[in-house]
Design an enzyme around this catalytic site. Sequence first.
Site, mmCIF file in Angstrom:
data_model
loop_
_atom_site.group_PDB
_atom_site.id
_atom_site.type_symbol
_atom_site.label_atom_id
_atom_site.label_comp_id
_atom_site.label_asym_id
_atom_site.label_seq_id
_atom_site.Cartn_x
_atom_site.Cartn_y
_atom_site.Cartn_z
ATOM 1 N N ARG A 68 0.820 -1.220 0.000
ATOM 2 C CA ARG A 68 0.000 0.000 0.000
ATOM 3 C C ARG A 68 0.847 1.261 0.000
ATOM 4 O O ARG A 68 0.332 2.354 -0.178
ATOM 5 C CB ARG A 68 -0.846 0.029 1.271
ATOM 6 C CG ARG A 68 -1.852 -1.079 1.303
ATOM 7 C CD ARG A 68 -2.470 -1.137 2.677
ATOM 8 N NE ARG A 68 -3.533 -2.116 2.690
ATOM 9 C CZ ARG A 68 -4.023 -2.642 3.787
ATOM 10 N NH1 ARG A 68 -3.566 -2.271 4.962
ATOM 11 N NH2 ARG A 68 -4.993 -3.529 3.722
ATOM 12 N N LYS A 174 2.977 -18.311 8.179
ATOM 13 C CA LYS A 174 2.433 -18.564 9.499
ATOM 14 C C LYS A 174 2.213 -17.226 10.210
ATOM 15 O O LYS A 174 2.824 -16.245 9.793
ATOM 16 C CB LYS A 174 3.363 -19.467 10.301
ATOM 17 C CG LYS A 174 4.663 -18.801 10.735
ATOM 18 C CD LYS A 174 5.399 -19.601 11.758
ATOM 19 C CE LYS A 174 4.989 -19.267 13.161
ATOM 20 N NZ LYS A 174 5.813 -18.215 13.812
ATOM 21 N N HIS A 204 8.855 -22.264 7.862
ATOM 22 C CA HIS A 204 10.240 -22.121 7.396
ATOM 23 C C HIS A 204 11.184 -23.147 8.018
ATOM 24 O O HIS A 204 12.273 -23.374 7.511
ATOM 25 C CB HIS A 204 10.749 -20.689 7.594
ATOM 26 C CG HIS A 204 11.202 -20.388 8.984
ATOM 27 N ND1 HIS A 204 10.357 -20.042 9.996
ATOM 28 C CD2 HIS A 204 12.435 -20.402 9.531
ATOM 29 C CE1 HIS A 204 11.055 -19.853 11.107
ATOM 30 N NE2 HIS A 204 12.323 -20.061 10.848
ATOM 31 N N LYS A 208 14.909 -25.814 6.429
ATOM 32 C CA LYS A 208 16.255 -26.001 6.992
ATOM 33 C C LYS A 208 16.798 -27.360 6.553
ATOM 34 O O LYS A 208 16.118 -28.384 6.693
ATOM 35 C CB LYS A 208 16.201 -25.943 8.530
ATOM 36 C CG LYS A 208 15.804 -24.573 9.081
ATOM 37 C CD LYS A 208 15.781 -24.608 10.615
ATOM 38 C CE LYS A 208 15.107 -23.392 11.213
ATOM 39 N NZ LYS A 208 15.825 -22.141 11.110
ATOM 40 N N ASP A 261 3.336 -19.252 18.625
ATOM 41 C CA ASP A 261 4.407 -18.830 17.718
ATOM 42 C C ASP A 261 5.259 -20.016 17.251
ATOM 43 O O ASP A 261 5.738 -20.032 16.116
ATOM 44 C CB ASP A 261 5.289 -17.802 18.451
ATOM 45 C CG ASP A 261 6.287 -17.111 17.539
ATOM 46 O OD1 ASP A 261 5.958 -16.901 16.355
ATOM 47 O OD2 ASP A 261 7.390 -16.761 18.014
ATOM 48 N N HIS A 266 6.458 -25.004 14.131
ATOM 49 C CA HIS A 266 7.856 -25.434 14.043
ATOM 50 C C HIS A 266 8.152 -26.698 14.860
ATOM 51 O O HIS A 266 8.761 -27.641 14.356
ATOM 52 C CB HIS A 266 8.781 -24.313 14.506
ATOM 53 C CG HIS A 266 8.581 -23.025 13.780
ATOM 54 N ND1 HIS A 266 8.170 -22.956 12.471
ATOM 55 C CD2 HIS A 266 8.738 -21.733 14.172
ATOM 56 C CE1 HIS A 266 8.082 -21.686 12.094
ATOM 57 N NE2 HIS A 266 8.419 -20.927 13.111
HETATM 58 C C1 BG6 Z 1 9.484 -17.544 13.774
HETATM 59 C C2 BG6 Z 1 8.953 -17.003 15.060
HETATM 60 O O1 BG6 Z 1 8.479 -18.224 13.073
HETATM 61 O O2 BG6 Z 1 10.548 -18.445 14.068
HETATM 62 C C3 BG6 Z 1 10.048 -16.292 15.831
HETATM 63 O O3 BG6 Z 1 7.885 -16.091 14.796
HETATM 64 C C4 BG6 Z 1 11.230 -17.212 16.045
HETATM 65 O O4 BG6 Z 1 9.563 -15.811 17.076
HETATM 66 C C5 BG6 Z 1 11.651 -17.842 14.726
HETATM 67 O O5 BG6 Z 1 12.290 -16.452 16.577
HETATM 68 C C6 BG6 Z 1 12.692 -18.912 14.945
HETATM 69 O O6 BG6 Z 1 13.190 -19.308 13.696
HETATM 70 P P1 BG6 Z 1 14.714 -19.645 13.501
HETATM 71 O O7 BG6 Z 1 14.826 -20.070 12.087
HETATM 72 O O8 BG6 Z 1 15.474 -18.390 13.825
HETATM 73 O O9 BG6 Z 1 15.007 -20.729 14.467
#
Ligand code: BG6
Length: 514
Positions: A68, A174, A204, A208, A261, A266
């Site tokens: 925007r 996410k 994500h 890895k 989170d 994760h």
């Molecule tokens: C994110 C979270 O999805 O993953 C963060 O919102 C967190 O709070 C992060 O710090 C951790 O990812 P990584 O790849 O740094 O371990």
Amino acid sequence: MAPSTDSSATPAPALPVTPAGAHRAPPCTLVIFGAHGDLTKRLLVPALYNLVGSGLLDPDFRVIGVDRVDSTTAAWRDGLNAMMQSFTHDPNAEFHPASIDAAQWDWLAQRLEYVKADFSDVAAIRALGAGLPANAIFYLAIPSRFFATVVETLGAAGVVAQKDGAFRRVVIEKPFGSDLASAKELNRRVLSVLDESQVFRIDHFLGKETVQNILAMRFGNLIFEPLWRNEYVDHIEITAAETIGVEQRGAFYEPTGALRDMVPNHLFQLFAMVAMEPPNTFDAESVRNAKEQLFEAVTPIDPRDAVRGQYAAGTVEGKPMVGYRESPGVAPHSNTETYVALKLHVENWRWAGVPFYLRTGKGLGGRRTEVVVQFRKPPMLMFRGTETEDLPPNRIILNIQPAQGLTVELGAKKPGPEMDLTDVQARFRYEDVFTSSPNVGYETLLYDCLMGDETLFQRADNIEAAWKAVDPVLQAWAQDSTGPELYEAGTTGPKGADALLARDGRAWYPLDKA
Ligand code: BG6
């Protein structure tokens, strides 16, 4: 509003050669909603730059950044260029190359275009769609509250209909929902516009290498699988410990907290990689079916098996850290947890009776993401000089980050006349064996999305099953005004987390063990 094709007079630099055996992705336009956002700058653009370097993008690849904010293509490119350069001086950036390769960056920069539009403006999105070539991916790098509306806008604008063999895909970041009910509702709205095969729900962690490697270790070697079950495994710990605090993300973190989170996304991905049954094949549906089968076997977590903590001021790695409640965007009496520890039970043949302990937190004394598979002790005392009870158990540690690899803890005979055993470590470390290519973790995910491979993306039922497991805890915490236990920043977390394992006669693997 429709994107123009790049009329720049400068010829695009030649694309690096696609490595032998690798498949170059098909031509596609990547439309990023949230072009001015943090994710785009910190991760998506560096990942695209790395993909250019690996020769995996088609010459007709394009990026349209939508936001925007009043801006122009030239200003957006310049801003991203300055950002990329700044990463070379920032050792804390996820992307920290020694330098930016000018030809590689130019190749990408010439394919970047900026379009100012409101994500929910159907006419604007229709106009944007009119200029798109056959294949397009829409990447929602925007706050989660907009996901459903934007997908509905894409549907109403008619830009996600797949015609003549071309693909139209949508990548959703996410957090996907904030509890079971909202995740179901989001899936319902998304799937009323798109077919499941068009939806790429991203996590994500699955980008890895070390997370993908868990499957390679388990199913590419015969030596682990026979032991990977309740006859031999005592318990499994999954840890994602972070030293960073909430920093500038208070507004996001306050309504989210550590559980939402990190856990249903994760940590559950790590859990799936470690605990799922061997999929029939490595295609997306087989892998996601295997995950689903596992998640369905998880007993919804008893709130008594969950501990929450919040960091107070302390010292982390020698530097003072303000308490969570003193951070920008955080309420002074906030009850949001910055730490969570949980015990999971899996009711299936392989894992019945083996607890899975999960923990994650911010502002801790050490940064490490790892899975510890702890084995039972040998059944009888055999060696003189070593009580069986004193023998440390065998452990296989899957080191995700920052250490990357695998550690095996074994008992070995101390040199000397006595048969005296002590614990030793055998280690595999990525950096000792492989030359790493630059990677921020999104390269594989973006490439897989271009290739239409959903193996590393979440299916609707996987997401809902994970929320279902944690939902009782979220509900119990919402009703309980006691709030989280405070822990000093720079420590190992709240005492309650130690008590959770002590209750079962166990202790966490130390966060500071080398
Ligand atoms: C994110 C979270 O999805 O993953 C963060 O919102 C967190 O709070 C992060 O710090 C951790 O990812 P990584 O790849 O740094 O371990």
